[in-house]
Design a protein around this motif. Structure first.
Motif, PDB file in Angstrom:
ATOM      1  N   UNK A 119       0.828  -1.343   0.016  1.00 59.82           N
ATOM      2  CA  UNK A 119       0.008  -0.098  -0.031  1.00 59.82           C
ATOM      3  C   UNK A 119       1.161   1.137  -0.141  1.00 59.82           C
ATOM      4  N   UNK A 120       0.499   2.303  -0.697  1.00 58.84           N
ATOM      5  CA  UNK A 120       1.359   3.477  -0.883  1.00 58.84           C
ATOM      6  C   UNK A 120       0.634   4.697  -0.402  1.00 58.84           C
ATOM      7  N   UNK A 121      -0.314   4.494   0.475  1.00 53.82           N
ATOM      8  CA  UNK A 121      -1.021   5.683   0.896  1.00 53.82           C
ATOM      9  C   UNK A 121      -0.882   5.783   2.401  1.00 53.82           C
ATOM     10  N   UNK A 146      15.805  13.581  -2.031  1.00 52.71           N
ATOM     11  CA  UNK A 146      15.862  14.964  -2.358  1.00 52.71           C
ATOM     12  C   UNK A 146      14.617  15.650  -3.039  1.00 52.71           C
ATOM     13  N   UNK A 147      13.897  14.755  -3.599  1.00 52.84           N
ATOM     14  CA  UNK A 147      12.883  15.244  -4.481  1.00 52.84           C
ATOM     15  C   UNK A 147      11.438  15.056  -3.858  1.00 52.84           C
ATOM     16  N   UNK A 148      10.773  16.053  -3.864  1.00 55.22           N
ATOM     17  CA  UNK A 148       9.082  15.798  -3.482  1.00 55.22           C
ATOM     18  C   UNK A 148       8.561  14.960  -4.637  1.00 55.22           C
ATOM     19  N   UNK A 149       8.023  13.886  -3.866  1.00 53.43           N
ATOM     20  CA  UNK A 149       6.947  13.155  -4.810  1.00 53.43           C
ATOM     21  C   UNK A 149       5.755  13.268  -4.762  1.00 53.43           C
ATOM     22  N   UNK A 160      -5.124  14.347   7.308  1.00 50.48           N
ATOM     23  CA  UNK A 160      -4.493  14.470   5.965  1.00 50.48           C
ATOM     24  C   UNK A 160      -4.375  12.820   5.089  1.00 50.48           C
ATOM     25  N   UNK A 161      -4.200  12.848   3.740  1.00 51.67           N
ATOM     26  CA  UNK A 161      -4.310  11.478   3.192  1.00 51.67           C
ATOM     27  C   UNK A 161      -3.221  11.797   1.976  1.00 51.67           C
ATOM     28  N   UNK A 162      -2.057  11.105   1.906  1.00 53.71           N
ATOM     29  CA  UNK A 162      -0.941  11.155   0.953  1.00 53.71           C
ATOM     30  C   UNK A 162      -1.097  10.099   0.250  1.00 53.71           C
ATOM     31  N   UNK A 163      -1.104  10.270  -1.140  1.00 50.90           N
ATOM     32  CA  UNK A 163      -1.376   9.099  -2.162  1.00 50.90           C
ATOM     33  C   UNK A 163      -0.012   8.971  -2.958  1.00 50.90           C
ATOM     34  N   UNK A 164       0.491   7.764  -3.054  1.00 50.37           N
ATOM     35  CA  UNK A 164       1.467   7.540  -4.121  1.00 50.37           C
ATOM     36  C   UNK A 164       2.780   7.673  -3.396  1.00 50.37           C
ATOM     37  N   UNK A 165       2.967   7.228  -2.152  1.00 50.02           N
ATOM     38  CA  UNK A 165       3.985   7.501  -1.370  1.00 50.02           C
ATOM     39  C   UNK A 165       5.096   6.255  -1.690  1.00 50.02           C
TER      40      UNK A 165
END
Length: 592
Positions: A119-121, A146-149, A160-165
């Motif tokens: 899972x990437x959430x 170093x890059x914001x994905x 909050x909900x962060x998808x594609x981590x």
């Protein structure tokens, strides 16, 4: 006759079986056909059963997409699907909010495959430390290499909900009013609750009458300038941190960040009337006391004391290692005790540090000195003194370290002198290692002063800079790197050395400027103020209390004439210079 006979046909005997036996006869063929079909499907069908589950929870994933070279299908509600796959064929399995995987089936006939998707959430809450109140508007970022994905923002409930981590990501939670939080996600972590600590103090700076003040507000991790209304917002602080508030013409204020992160500051105005006391005089108790009694009896309220002079000697037991390494330490003063004693008498304390005329450092570190183009050795003045190179940051760092140390001892102000390039000697032979242009000279002096100022911001000490009197008139840099506008923009106090005896014949229309102390002082100050009117509160001139060169000797009248010129130019602070620290009391008003 015989009686007629009736022919009776015998009945056929019907054979009846019990009913259970009859039902079995019907079911057995059906069961056999089902088993036969299953046998055919299992042992003769080449399709593979794929089961797709969540790697963390193990629950089946319905609707997962399985792609082969020739087809694509989805898993059912149990996470299963059957498909025909050739040996060595690669399949791709994907599902919403999970990382896709590629899988190569190595065996000739694989009957069943279990595939786990990561899972990437990441979900969670953002709350405030102390009371646990939700924080809305926090930025949550997943960062890798170093890059914001991917980025999300907390809602009004702090959720909050962060998808594609991506796997191995770092989560950064930031909000303008709070200290940032950085967490490296653990393997398969899907929830992260963040508790942020407030780190912004708000407030207003006013004077004792309630009027707003333009001031600098600083702490260990940053500084800001107040607005026109005196308000400020300083980030990077914690409860209990010290905050330093400074504005030219006011005493510095030192406050502590309270739990409500609110500071309303009242600054006390101050007028400085100082005398210079050299280190040798300050080191002798009787001689020092004589000068301090002069301060007690008169309008004087401040002293300027040498910690490092133009010989390069440091007159106290400094902890700056470089001063020890080059043999510059001559510990005849105890500055910490001196400051304590002076403040007990209500005296404002100024530490004087001479910067670029430093023969001790120039001889000990020749690579930091100005070079002679003809010899490659240290360049020297007509008196044989070597100067350090004002372009060298190592020289900057040395003097800034001494300034910060003086601030830690409790001095109210650090005054830097000889912040310039040399003026006498074979200047055409001087090699600075860079093009010695007016632009480069001004930039170097400005950058040094800016660095010193920023280093002193998180301390109670102000920064002052001594400049040539000619700088008030000269629009360039006079060949020494001093430009009035550039200097005034990066220090707290500007101290022009407006000694009338040092002006050239003909200056301001006077054959002997020495004989016109009032006019030279007033006109010079007014000219400088016209150029930088916003810096009026920063001006505090050096006045001449000594005799030099042609013209009349300086007595009480000449000294008092300069003081009147300061007042008539609209200023209130001044300092008296005499290299021997001998002053004419008759020129001063009595205290009280």
């Amino acid at each position: 006759m015989f009686p007629s006979r009736t022919r009776v046909r015998p009945r056929r005997l019907e054979r009846r079986l019990p009913w259970p036996v009859s039902l079995a006869g019907l079911l057995i063929p059906l069961v056999l056909s089902v088993l036969t079909a299953a046998y055919v499907l299992w042992f003769r069908d080449d399709r593979t059963e794929v089961v797709v589950v969540d790697r963390v929870t193990g629950t089946p994933i319905a609707g997962a997409v399985i792609e082969t070279d020739g087809a694509a299908l989805q898993t059912d509600r149990t996470g299963r699907a059957r498909l025909s796959v050739r040996a060595q064929e690669t399949i791709r399995v994907s599902a919403p909010d999970h990382d896709a995987v590629l899988l190569k089936l190595d065996q000739e006939r694989v009957r069943r495959v279990r595939i786990e998707l990561r899972p990437n959430v990441v979900t969670g809450s953002v709350t405030r430390s102390g009371d646990g109140a939700p924080i809305a508007g926090a930025t949550v970022r997943a960062v890798k290499a170093g890059a914001t994905i991917v980025t999300a923002e907390s809602d009004t409930r702090g959720q909050y909900l962060l998808r594609g981590v991506p796997e191995g990501a770092e989560i950064r939670i930031e909000h303008p009013d709070y200290a940032p939080m950085v967490v490296m996600l653990a393997n398969d972590q899907t929830r992260l609750d963040a508790v942020l600590r407030p780190d912004v103090v708000l407030g207003i700076v006013r004077d004792t009458t309630g009027r707003p003040v333009r001031a600098l507000v600083a702490a260990a991790r940053g500084w800001v300038e107040t607005g026109e209304d005196g308000s400020f917002r300083l980030k990077g602080v914690s409860v209990g941190d010290q905050v330093f508030v400074k504005a030219p013409g006011f005493r510095a204020a030192v406050l502590t960040v309270p739990e409500n992160f609110r500071l309303d500051v009242s600054l006390e105005p101050i007028v400085i009337r100082a005398i210079y006391i050299n280190a040798l005089v300050a080191a002798k108790p009787e001689s020092l006391e004589k000068r301090l009694q002069l301060v007690d009896r008169t309008e004087l309220n401040a002293v300027v004391i040498d910690l490092k002079d133009s010989t390069g000697q440091v007159y106290y037991d400094t902890r700056v290692e470089l001063a020890r390494d080059i043999g510059a330490v001559r510990p005849i003063l105890d500055p910490a005790k001196l400051v304590k004693d002076l403040k007990a008498r209500g005296i404002y304390t100024i530490a004087r540090i001479v910067v670029f005329e430093d023969p001790i450092l120039a001889e000990a570190r020749p690579e930091w000195a100005i070079k002679d183009q003809t010899t490659g050795q240290a360049w020297r003045t007509w008196n044989g003194l070597a100067w350090v190179n004002a372009y060298r940051q190592e020289v900057w760092n040395y003097n800034i370290a001494l300034a910060v140390e003086a601030a830690a001892m409790g001095f109210d102000e650090i005054q830097l002198d000889y912040i310039r390039f040399p003026t006498d000697g074979p200047l055409q032979k001087a090699d600075y290692g860079v093009a010695h242009t007016a632009e480069n000279r001004t930039a170097a002096i400005g950058a040094f002063l800016r660095s010193a100022h920023e280093a002193l911001l998180p301390t109670p000490a102000y920064l002052a800079a001594d400049i040539f009197g000619l700088t008030m008139w000269e629009l360039g840099d006079s060949g020494i790197g001093q430009n009035l506008e550039a200097v005034a923009g990066v220090v707290d106090y500007v101290c022009p050395m407006l000694y009338p005896s040092h002006f050239w014949s003909g200056s301001l229309g006077y054959e002997l400027p020495n004989d016109h102390p009032y006019e030279v002082m007033r006109y010079s100050l007014e000219n400088g103020l016209k150029r930088v009117p916003e810096a009026r509160a920063k001006f505090r001139p050096w006045l001449q209390d000594f005799s030099y060169g042609r013209g009349k000797p300086y007595g009480p009248d000449e000294v008092r004439a300069q003081i009147r010129a300061v007042y008539d130019a609209g200023l209130s602070s001044w300092m008296l210079w005499n290299a021997d620290s001998v002053y004419q009391e008759a020129a001063l008003e009595t205290s009280g």
